[in-house]
Design an enzyme around this catalytic site. Structure first.
Site, PDB file in Angstrom:
ATOM      1  N   ARG A 256       0.833  -1.208   0.000  1.00 23.76           N
ATOM      2  CA  ARG A 256       0.000   0.000   0.000  1.00 23.76           C
ATOM      3  C   ARG A 256       0.867   1.258   0.000  1.00 23.76           C
ATOM      4  NH1 ARG A 256      -4.158  -2.522   4.565  1.00 23.76           N
ATOM      5  NH2 ARG A 256      -5.075  -4.067   3.133  1.00 23.76           N
TER       6      ARG A 256
ATOM      7  N   ARG B  46       7.001  -4.530  -5.638  1.00 25.50           N
ATOM      8  CA  ARG B  46       5.582  -4.462  -5.280  1.00 25.50           C
ATOM      9  C   ARG B  46       4.785  -5.544  -6.014  1.00 25.50           C
ATOM     10  NH1 ARG B  46       2.179   0.336  -7.694  1.00 25.50           N
ATOM     11  NH2 ARG B  46       2.951  -0.825  -9.506  1.00 25.50           N
TER      12      ARG B  46
ATOM     13  N   SER C  52      11.199  33.894   5.095  1.00 21.95           N
ATOM     14  CA  SER C  52      11.896  33.916   6.369  1.00 21.95           C
ATOM     15  C   SER C  52      11.318  35.047   7.199  1.00 21.95           C
ATOM     16  CB  SER C  52      13.386  34.140   6.127  1.00 21.95           C
ATOM     17  OG  SER C  52      14.028  34.520   7.324  1.00 21.95           O
TER      18      SER C  52
ATOM     19  N   LYS D 143      14.683  36.876   1.647  1.00 18.91           N
ATOM     20  CA  LYS D 143      15.177  35.516   1.497  1.00 18.91           C
ATOM     21  C   LYS D 143      14.045  34.585   1.085  1.00 18.91           C
ATOM     22  CE  LYS D 143      18.361  32.587   4.088  1.00 18.91           C
ATOM     23  NZ  LYS D 143      17.605  31.427   4.524  1.00 18.91           N
TER      24      LYS D 143
ATOM     25  N   ASN E 168      13.693  30.532   0.881  1.00 26.33           N
ATOM     26  CA  ASN E 168      14.349  29.261   1.117  1.00 26.33           C
ATOM     27  C   ASN E 168      13.843  28.179   0.176  1.00 26.33           C
ATOM     28  OD1 ASN E 168      16.093  29.994   3.239  1.00 26.33           O
ATOM     29  ND2 ASN E 168      14.342  30.052   4.636  1.00 26.33           N
TER      30      ASN E 168
ATOM     31  N   ARG F 138      13.061 -18.036  14.432  1.00 27.36           N
ATOM     32  CA  ARG F 138      12.580 -16.653  14.684  1.00 27.36           C
ATOM     33  C   ARG F 138      13.630 -15.943  15.517  1.00 27.36           C
ATOM     34  NH1 ARG F 138       7.453 -17.329  16.821  1.00 27.36           N
ATOM     35  NH2 ARG F 138       7.198 -17.974  14.652  1.00 27.36           N
TER      36      ARG F 138
END
Lengths: 382, 382, 382, 382
Positions: free
Chosen positions: A114, A178, A263, A269, A271, A302
């Site tokens: 999934r 998958r 920022s 600025k 980012n 196990r």
């Protein structure tokens, strides 16, 4: 939880929540009931009633987690609660012939499938966005950089084609896993239960059949871990290229999108939030892979510790790689390319190297490579 | 060097010696000369002379290593030495259009292929030995152990079948990589050289063609690393089972062979040398895989550090996984099984659990699983 | 969440919950307000009102997590929410001169200190329990085992003394870090804020002063990670010894406590739940340490990715090491020693080696070593 | 060998060669002979003759390596060869009461100390060079960069002070380990030998005494590994900053030195060879640390695999960290700073942010921090 904005972007994280885990465990119990009924071991009506009870909302994640401590497995309290829920007539038909690890491993593979569905949808989008960049910038000149130094001109499309190809290859390996590399586990206490019930459960849950139980031979886990690590590595490469290209002094790429990356202290600025978030996730991936590979040294039928270390590690590994993929999609789908800055940075190269401005031959070669990659890539990822 | 008896067993280590590296680099230069001649870029006679000069014994590993420091690549001094060796008429035909990374990456893939040849021969022998144990002990009862506690009876053959299956799966992935996942690198300074020469070199060296240069998109390295990590994990599982079964108090397995594992101070003691040596190697593997996966974050057209960290890491990874495989072959081909001790340990279980001695049904199930695995395994590894 | 019974035992996990993180961030903001007031930069009354607002229950972890995605930091939405909470008169006094990383790093150190308090309390109990075992079994003979083979007799107390010493040394290093190696961060946007406010915040929060901002020089993180890795390694050693000694065929140790470790399918079986849970946690630790060490390669004044990868990694590292310590305490405080089985396993050695039963000299040597360790250990951990 | 120019720079690598290992093992045997003589267990004359024979040139690394395979330890063939060398009268006085691990572990600590001597000399030079840069550029303005974006001005000296401080802290921890954290191992077969001989050997070899044997409690190894990882992390940070600052578009720093880093194909290009070589080494370090930390889970009195994995891993870890330090010294001692380019990059910031050019206040703060760090650093590293 507080950092889920960074580490849990997209749909993969939801596929691995506590509730999702609980439901997957219950899905396995329901499937086991159907399989044992089909094998004539329990009445079909009992199987139907058990399956009906296997809904996560009827159980408490917290309570089962708490009781699990005394057993080093969540399956023991979950089976007890499920038996309680179905009542005295059906309780002996629950979990028939199975061991805790059967349920947990099968649920893990179910969840991995999934999670990979969500992750691969984003990965396809990442590859498609890179493909678009490669096609659009077949002949957009940019200075190629080696060891972080200007080297020779190339085209930006060729760099993007490399991103595309890398994502396609890494995602292709995950898609193959998958589609055939997530096996059922249903071998019983020590792995010698006959294959009939296991094959039925596999078919019912869409898992691969297992020629042998793999309780302590963890190839499916190791292989999945390696493939996730490779995808994360490719995404990291892309994000690293973007952060470098987005430096003010370089300015060839920047992240698009509204109001992102501002920022509080520095209004000028911007980012590279998506690229940084990709890296925040991918940097955590190799350390998780190492835990799973080192954990393949499992004892007898196990393991005492190595198996129990897998649960959280694989969950985190899928979540973080999925989040990185979602961030990378966000990044490439909105990426803003600045051919003018690319040109100006090339001028620096021409000045420094004394070479003339003609980059035509190189671009034609690059464009031919891109065309070949666009053609080959389409097949590889198909 | 001093620990090569442990870390460098078998043929894989020799395939990765300093001289082997040097020869592989020269093989690439020779192949490049032939390819550029075939493409009409240099005279065929020059290519022949260059190829003739490309013999490792004509060069000094130590000298090239020393001069490499100033360039952060061994290719620059090697090309200089090769140009010196071929003389003034041919020197400009050496290394034509290539960059250092082309030669080093192609040589790495060439060496990886040679190392995998050696490693996979041993891995096949490991799988065959496990297959023999599975067949011979289809119905040899042994107590199954989970969390290092006695659980329920199973057959020793089933445990061995799990070993076999794990090795077959892991080796199968490595064989697939060897046969199609080791691509040539020949993209030139910034990766935009047209594919003609690269395709010729690939065909000449038996490498896979590369749709695009992968100078900084390291999927081939990451994928190989992951697959080696998975094989090491399976070998570690086998060796761990043997060390546990060889405990004096358990005594179900012991290593065969003469004069091995004696202790100078304790004459009664017989150390499981092969199993311990497998583990000495496999324990070092995940840390090398993590370096290669983390190193996939490579900048632009050539990385500043991450690429240069690969050389020694991949070399060590192949060597250690190869050594572990050789030790595992040694281990399983001589393994001594003691059904009588297995029986006595089972008696303890029967006494503790109050169950009767009949384990017949379980053994029939186990035998059926073994038969299925023996049949399936043959195909998978074929 | 579902696996918290295994991975989140004891008090350390609670110290690192989402709410605990939120409160720690707010504690830093409150402290910063007091410090800026003390420095005369904001009115004392404003500082008091801000501190009053800094209570986690007034904010939503989920909401801040969600908004953090757009900024790659939780501090921006948290500061916005805090400014909202304090109202228009005080809003400009919040977060004065600080950057997001100041608050996040200082909060991380604060949380690390709180987590270490919980963890070290359990570690002291582990060491005390081992000390008790060492003293009680100074002369209890047991066969020493090397390479999992019987070697020569020793005393069980000496093995326990080794456990004690290891825990004391590892915990001692962590205690030293807690008491002086968790520095404040308050350097402002690029780390050049003067030290006055930082020193005040450090004193207020009980953190170490920082001679320089360490925004991108992550020695405190790397050192903490290494020390946690060492403690986890010692705990793993103890748990591994117990799982091996608890094997049915060995039977020298077993876990005490009621109704723990029962198996639903196998009533005779008693799983070593605490030891396995220790290992489930410790096996996950080295992979987290590697992420933090690799992440020390941080760019300029704030990293693009490596720093953001630390948050979850360090949180998990503290949680898992803390959980392992709590499990180890549980394990050693209830450990049941079986001197009679130890004696019987020694008899096997005497029979196999042909040596006489006298182990007196060896035990006297062992007892002398234990006495020395008990004396030295008391000082080391003091 | 071929890559030693990159991975084995400086004196540390030589301290860990095969011959150096052999000599260290012999040094321990010689010291043991002296100690047993001092304890009255063998004649002093025999000890003198044994010590005289303990010279590496009398033995063959290759031969001992080859014979070690059969024992999973080099000490058994070495002791056999040494006994052969001393002749029949003294052979029984060789290796008296010791086990292989005693000799190997003590030799490892001895070599670690020698390697750290070389490494720390280079680390001091790195710190001194950074100190010089910090002092010289107290007020050299540079744009501070966060998330690889221009943020606010700072001084280059402050960045260099951060480098200095990081190296001093990391080296300080290693110096403390060298001076008291490298313990002798001399516990005999199962670790219960009385301390008299061990204390004598420790004093003789300059190792720390061991309160208890630590055959399977590997705190000294884990602690050393963590500290090396921290130093490598700091060096990586420095090298990363330099590679970024040396980009053509940034141009604030470049490597000095003659004829270094030229490119055969691109004459205009100047590669940051030293910085790249630092990173080539440091990138390999965390994966080695993870192996050593994971390997602390060691069984009973001697591990079956985890211990044997340490030998090569620790050797590589010391070599690579040492090489990185030597490269970093080379890098910083020749680093060329370009204040003019720093100024021009600042101009870009001023233009983009609309701020005026005055950075005076910030620089004064930065200079005050630098002064404090220069003062504090001197003490910390003293």
């Amino acid at each position: 939880v507080l950092f889920d904005g960074t580490y849990g972007r997209g749909q993969t994280a939801a596929a691995l929540s506590g509730t999702a885990w609980l439901q997957a465990l219950l899905d396995v119990e329901a499937s086991l009931a159907r399989a044992t009924a089909a094998a004539g071991l329990i009445p079909p009506a009992a199987a139907a009633r058990i399956a009906e009870a296997c809904r996560a909302e009827r159980f408490s994640v917290e309570e089962i987690a708490r009781e699990a401590a005394a057993h080093a497995t969540v399956v023991i309290p979950l089976v007890a609660a499920l038996r309680e829920a179905v009542g005295p007539d059906d309780r002996d038909h629950v979990h028939l012939g199975a061991t805790s690890q059967d349920v947990l491993d099968s649920a893990t593979m179910l969840l991995a499938g999934r999670a990979l569905d969500a992750l691969l949808a984003d990965a396809e989008a990442v590859a498609a966005a890179a493909r678009g960049l490669a096609a659009a910038h077949r002949e957009t000149p940019v200075i190629g950089r080696t060891l972080l130094q200007q080297a020779l001109p190339t085209s930006f499309g060729l760099r993007a084609a490399g991103w595309m190809r890398g994502v396609e290859e890494a995602a292709g390996q995950l898609a193959a896993i998958r589609d055939g590399g997530l096996p059922v586990q249903m071998g019983g206490a020590v792995g010698r239960r006959g294959p009939q019930v296991a094959d039925l459960v596999a078919a019912d849950l869409g898992l691969a059949p297992a020629p042998l139980p793999w309780h302590a031979v963890r190839v499916p886990v190791g292989r999945l871990a390696g493939a996730l690590g490779v995808l994360a590595g490719v995404l990291a490469k892309i994000a690293r290229d973007v952060t470098l290209s987005a430096q003010d002094e370089v300015g060839e790429l920047r992240e698009g999108g509204e109001r992102r990356g501002g920022s509080s202290a520095m209004a000028h600025k911007r980012n590279p939030v998506a690229a940084v978030s990709v890296l925040a996730c991918t940097r955590r991936v190799p350390g998780l892979v190492v835990t799973l590979l080192a954990g393949m040294e499992q004892e007898h039928e196990r393991a005492a510790g190595a198996w129990q270390a897998e649960w959280g590690t694989l969950s985190d590994l899928l979540t973080l790689t999925g989040s990185a993929t979602a961030w990378a999609r966000d990044l490439l789908e909105r990426l803003v390319v600045d051919p003018e800055r690319m040109r100006r940075n090339l001028d620096r190269f021409h000045a420094a190297s004394g070479r003339q401005g003609g980059v035509g031959d190189g671009l034609r070669d690059a464009a031919a490579l891109i065309d070949r990659a666009l053609a080959a890539g389409g097949e590889a990822s198909g």
